[in-house]
Design a protein around this motif. Structure first.
Motif, PDB file in Angstrom:
ATOM      1  N   MET A   1       6.577 -10.278 -12.010  1.00  0.00           N
ATOM      2  CA  MET A   1       5.436 -10.054 -11.117  1.00  0.00           C
ATOM      3  C   MET A   1       5.016  -8.589 -11.127  1.00  0.00           C
ATOM      4  O   MET A   1       5.838  -7.700 -11.285  1.00  0.00           O
ATOM      5  N   THR A   2       3.734  -8.357 -10.960  1.00  0.00           N
ATOM      6  CA  THR A   2       3.206  -6.995 -10.868  1.00  0.00           C
ATOM      7  C   THR A   2       2.070  -6.983  -9.855  1.00  0.00           C
ATOM      8  O   THR A   2       1.249  -7.916  -9.834  1.00  0.00           O
ATOM      9  N   GLY A   3       2.015  -5.944  -9.022  1.00  0.00           N
ATOM     10  CA  GLY A   3       0.927  -5.808  -8.057  1.00  0.00           C
ATOM     11  C   GLY A   3       0.070  -4.607  -8.401  1.00  0.00           C
ATOM     12  O   GLY A   3       0.373  -3.866  -9.336  1.00  0.00           O
ATOM     13  N   ARG A   4      -0.997  -4.433  -7.641  1.00  0.00           N
ATOM     14  CA  ARG A   4      -1.868  -3.277  -7.910  1.00  0.00           C
ATOM     15  C   ARG A   4      -2.767  -2.979  -6.722  1.00  0.00           C
ATOM     16  O   ARG A   4      -2.986  -3.820  -5.857  1.00  0.00           O
ATOM     17  N   PHE A   5      -3.297  -1.746  -6.725  1.00  0.00           N
ATOM     18  CA  PHE A   5      -4.360  -1.361  -5.811  1.00  0.00           C
ATOM     19  C   PHE A   5      -5.472  -0.823  -6.696  1.00  0.00           C
ATOM     20  O   PHE A   5      -5.210  -0.035  -7.603  1.00  0.00           O
ATOM     21  N   ALA A   6      -6.699  -1.270  -6.467  1.00  0.00           N
ATOM     22  CA  ALA A   6      -7.781  -0.983  -7.421  1.00  0.00           C
ATOM     23  C   ALA A   6      -9.034  -0.479  -6.704  1.00  0.00           C
ATOM     24  O   ALA A   6     -10.014  -1.203  -6.571  1.00  0.00           O
ATOM     25  N   PRO A   7      -9.016   0.764  -6.244  1.00  0.00           N
ATOM     26  CA  PRO A   7     -10.186   1.256  -5.506  1.00  0.00           C
ATOM     27  C   PRO A   7     -11.380   1.572  -6.406  1.00  0.00           C
ATOM     28  O   PRO A   7     -11.207   1.918  -7.572  1.00  0.00           O
ATOM     29  N   SER A   8     -12.564   1.428  -5.848  1.00  0.00           N
ATOM     30  CA  SER A   8     -13.781   1.907  -6.513  1.00  0.00           C
ATOM     31  C   SER A   8     -14.028   3.317  -5.985  1.00  0.00           C
ATOM     32  O   SER A   8     -14.032   3.512  -4.771  1.00  0.00           O
ATOM     33  N   PRO A   9     -14.242   4.286  -6.877  1.00  0.00           N
ATOM     34  CA  PRO A   9     -14.375   5.673  -6.408  1.00  0.00           C
ATOM     35  C   PRO A   9     -15.785   5.985  -5.919  1.00  0.00           C
ATOM     36  O   PRO A   9     -16.432   6.925  -6.379  1.00  0.00           O
ATOM     37  N   THR A  10     -16.264   5.191  -4.974  1.00  0.00           N
ATOM     38  CA  THR A  10     -17.615   5.396  -4.453  1.00  0.00           C
ATOM     39  C   THR A  10     -17.589   6.288  -3.216  1.00  0.00           C
ATOM     40  O   THR A  10     -18.566   6.956  -2.927  1.00  0.00           O
ATOM     41  N   SER A  11     -16.495   6.279  -2.475  1.00  0.00           N
ATOM     42  CA  SER A  11     -16.374   7.193  -1.340  1.00  0.00           C
ATOM     43  C   SER A  11     -14.894   7.311  -0.994  1.00  0.00           C
ATOM     44  O   SER A  11     -14.068   6.527  -1.482  1.00  0.00           O
ATOM     45  N   MET A  27       3.808  -5.130  -0.393  1.00  0.00           N
ATOM     46  CA  MET A  27       4.033  -6.433  -1.037  1.00  0.00           C
ATOM     47  C   MET A  27       4.736  -6.262  -2.377  1.00  0.00           C
ATOM     48  O   MET A  27       5.652  -7.027  -2.704  1.00  0.00           O
ATOM     49  N   ALA A  28       4.293  -5.274  -3.158  1.00  0.00           N
ATOM     50  CA  ALA A  28       4.915  -5.079  -4.471  1.00  0.00           C
ATOM     51  C   ALA A  28       6.339  -4.547  -4.319  1.00  0.00           C
ATOM     52  O   ALA A  28       7.277  -5.055  -4.950  1.00  0.00           O
ATOM     53  N   ARG A  29       6.503  -3.541  -3.473  1.00  0.00           N
ATOM     54  CA  ARG A  29       7.838  -2.939  -3.329  1.00  0.00           C
ATOM     55  C   ARG A  29       8.820  -3.922  -2.693  1.00  0.00           C
ATOM     56  O   ARG A  29       9.994  -3.938  -3.048  1.00  0.00           O
ATOM     57  N   HIS A  30       8.325  -4.727  -1.753  1.00  0.00           N
ATOM     58  CA  HIS A  30       9.198  -5.729  -1.132  1.00  0.00           C
ATOM     59  C   HIS A  30       9.679  -6.731  -2.180  1.00  0.00           C
ATOM     60  O   HIS A  30      10.836  -7.156  -2.173  1.00  0.00           O
ATOM     61  N   ALA A  31       8.772  -7.098  -3.086  1.00  0.00           N
ATOM     62  CA  ALA A  31       9.143  -8.047  -4.142  1.00  0.00           C
ATOM     63  C   ALA A  31       9.952  -7.350  -5.243  1.00  0.00           C
ATOM     64  O   ALA A  31      10.456  -8.012  -6.156  1.00  0.00           O
ATOM     65  N   GLY A  32      10.006  -6.017  -5.188  1.00  0.00           N
ATOM     66  CA  GLY A  32      10.767  -5.277  -6.201  1.00  0.00           C
ATOM     67  C   GLY A  32      10.073  -5.248  -7.551  1.00  0.00           C
ATOM     68  O   GLY A  32      10.740  -5.222  -8.590  1.00  0.00           O
ATOM     69  N   VAL A  33       8.749  -5.253  -7.536  1.00  0.00           N
ATOM     70  CA  VAL A  33       8.024  -5.291  -8.813  1.00  0.00           C
ATOM     71  C   VAL A  33       7.162  -4.042  -8.964  1.00  0.00           C
ATOM     72  O   VAL A  33       6.986  -3.264  -8.023  1.00  0.00           O
ATOM     73  N   LEU A 277       8.518   1.687   6.805  1.00  0.00           N
ATOM     74  CA  LEU A 277       7.746   0.445   7.013  1.00  0.00           C
ATOM     75  C   LEU A 277       8.235  -0.645   6.065  1.00  0.00           C
ATOM     76  O   LEU A 277       8.299  -1.817   6.430  1.00  0.00           O
ATOM     77  N   LEU A 278       8.569  -0.229   4.840  1.00  0.00           N
ATOM     78  CA  LEU A 278       9.074  -1.193   3.860  1.00  0.00           C
ATOM     79  C   LEU A 278      10.360  -1.861   4.364  1.00  0.00           C
ATOM     80  O   LEU A 278      10.538  -3.072   4.209  1.00  0.00           O
ATOM     81  N   ASP A 279      11.219  -1.078   5.014  1.00  0.00           N
ATOM     82  CA  ASP A 279      12.475  -1.639   5.543  1.00  0.00           C
ATOM     83  C   ASP A 279      12.204  -2.736   6.577  1.00  0.00           C
ATOM     84  O   ASP A 279      13.028  -3.624   6.774  1.00  0.00           O
ATOM     85  N   ARG A 280      11.074  -2.634   7.265  1.00  0.00           N
ATOM     86  CA  ARG A 280      10.788  -3.591   8.341  1.00  0.00           C
ATOM     87  C   ARG A 280       9.828  -4.689   7.893  1.00  0.00           C
ATOM     88  O   ARG A 280       9.421  -5.541   8.684  1.00  0.00           O
ATOM     89  N   PHE A 281       9.406  -4.645   6.639  1.00  0.00           N
ATOM     90  CA  PHE A 281       8.316  -5.518   6.176  1.00  0.00           C
ATOM     91  C   PHE A 281       8.780  -6.920   5.808  1.00  0.00           C
ATOM     92  O   PHE A 281       9.804  -7.087   5.152  1.00  0.00           O
ATOM     93  N   ASP A 282       8.014  -7.901   6.244  1.00  0.00           N
ATOM     94  CA  ASP A 282       8.234  -9.290   5.828  1.00  0.00           C
ATOM     95  C   ASP A 282       6.862  -9.932   5.629  1.00  0.00           C
ATOM     96  O   ASP A 282       6.077 -10.027   6.572  1.00  0.00           O
TER      97      ASP A 282
END
Ligand code: GLU
Length: 295
Positions: A1-11, A27-33, A277-282
């Motif tokens: 699995m792989t996650g991502r963040f994909a912003p548009s550089p409009t502002s 989500m990605a770090r919790h899944a360890g990916v 926050l990651l430690d507390r994330f579900d």
């Protein structure tokens, strides 16, 4: 699995974008990916200041401790991939103006999207030549107009009829829907976490992924941040970017606590790091719905 963040550089990223960025990272770090960052800078007219805006976006993510794997990918450097993908799809030129589509299309969907009625699909060659001389064409992919269902982790079942999606705009830019699907496939992204303004695009994108011989990612759409009037957060809502908030005395730990509180992970008065926050994330219990920022 792989996650991502994909912003548009409009502002610059505002609290809504930062909350989505945090959740995608969690989500990605919790899944360890792996967690990738991709700058979606294909719209040349809207991203004229792209390098500076994108640099600030990346600095903001770093300031919050939202690290990523591998080099940042820029869509403007990947147009050959989009051209290659387009060449593998059944496409046709479309000469319609927005107004022509509005007049010919059925009622817009709730999100304002007007399914394309297919006007240019069956034109004769002579008609095409005449219309091409009047107006640069957009390129659409010929779909089979079936209903496609995706299962969103938080929103549940989302079904949409897939129309003939624009894959290249009439100003020559590769369209968002094509680029995002091509890149997610090429980069091996299997988990898409993003704002729920894109929820209704998911069936179209899932269909395109299949049409390109791939499989769509899993989707998790997060609610938008709104102002006190219930409207989508924007610059005019005051201190909404990290720079604005820093000027008003907020450090990264305070902003993370605010965002963490909006996700039900901490108290807004705490000082936390992204790792805390990651430690507390579900993912099953996180408050992923819309959140009101009262400034
Ligand atoms: N670049 C898009 C945006 O900033 C997000 C694309 C996506 O996450 O699929 O709205």
């Amino acid at each position: 699995m792989t996650g991502r963040f994909a912003p548009s550089p409009t502002s610059d990223l505002h609290l809504g974008n930062l909350r989505t960025a945090l959740l995608a990272w969690l989500m990605a770090r919790h899944a360890g990916v792996d967690h990738l960052v991709r700058i979606e800078d294909l719209d040349a007219t809207r991203v004229a200041a792209a390098p500076e805006v994108a640099a600030r976006q990346l600095a903001d993510l770093a300031a919050l401790g939202l690290d990523h794997d591998g080099a940042v990918v820029w869509q403007s450097e990947r147009v050959a991939l989009y051209a290659e993908a387009a060449a593998s799809l059944p496409t046709y030129e479309c000469y319609c103006t927005r107004r022509e589509i509005a007049e010919a299309a059925s009622a817009p969907h709730d999100d304002g999207y007007r399914p394309y009625p297919g006007t240019c699909r069956e034109l004769s060659e002579a008609e095409r030549a005449r219309r091409r001389a009047e107006r640069p064409p957009a390129l659409r992919v010929a779909s089979d107009h079936r209903a496609v269902t995706v299962h969103d982790r938080w929103a549940g079942v989302v079904t949409g009829v897939v129309d003939d999606v624009v894959i290249r705009r009439n100003d020559g830019a590769w369209a968002y829907n094509l680029a995002v699907v091509v890149d997610d496939l090429a980069q091996g992204v299997t988990q898409v976490v993003r704002g729920d303004d894109l929820l209704s695009s998911s069936p179209r994108q899932a269909w395109l992924a299949r049409a390109l011989g791939g499989v769509e990612p899993t989707y998790a759409h997060v609610g938008l941040v709104v102002n006190a009037e219930g409207q989508r957060l924007a610059k005019r809502d005051g201190a909404v970017t990290l720079a604005d908030l820093a000027a008003a005395g907020w450090d990264a730990g305070a902003v993370l606590a605010l965002l963490g509180a909006s996700l039900g992970l901490c108290d807004a008065a705490e000082r936390v790091s992204a790792r805390d926050l990651l430690d507390r994330f579900d993912p099953d219990t996180v408050d992923h719905g819309s959140w009101t920022w009262r400034g």
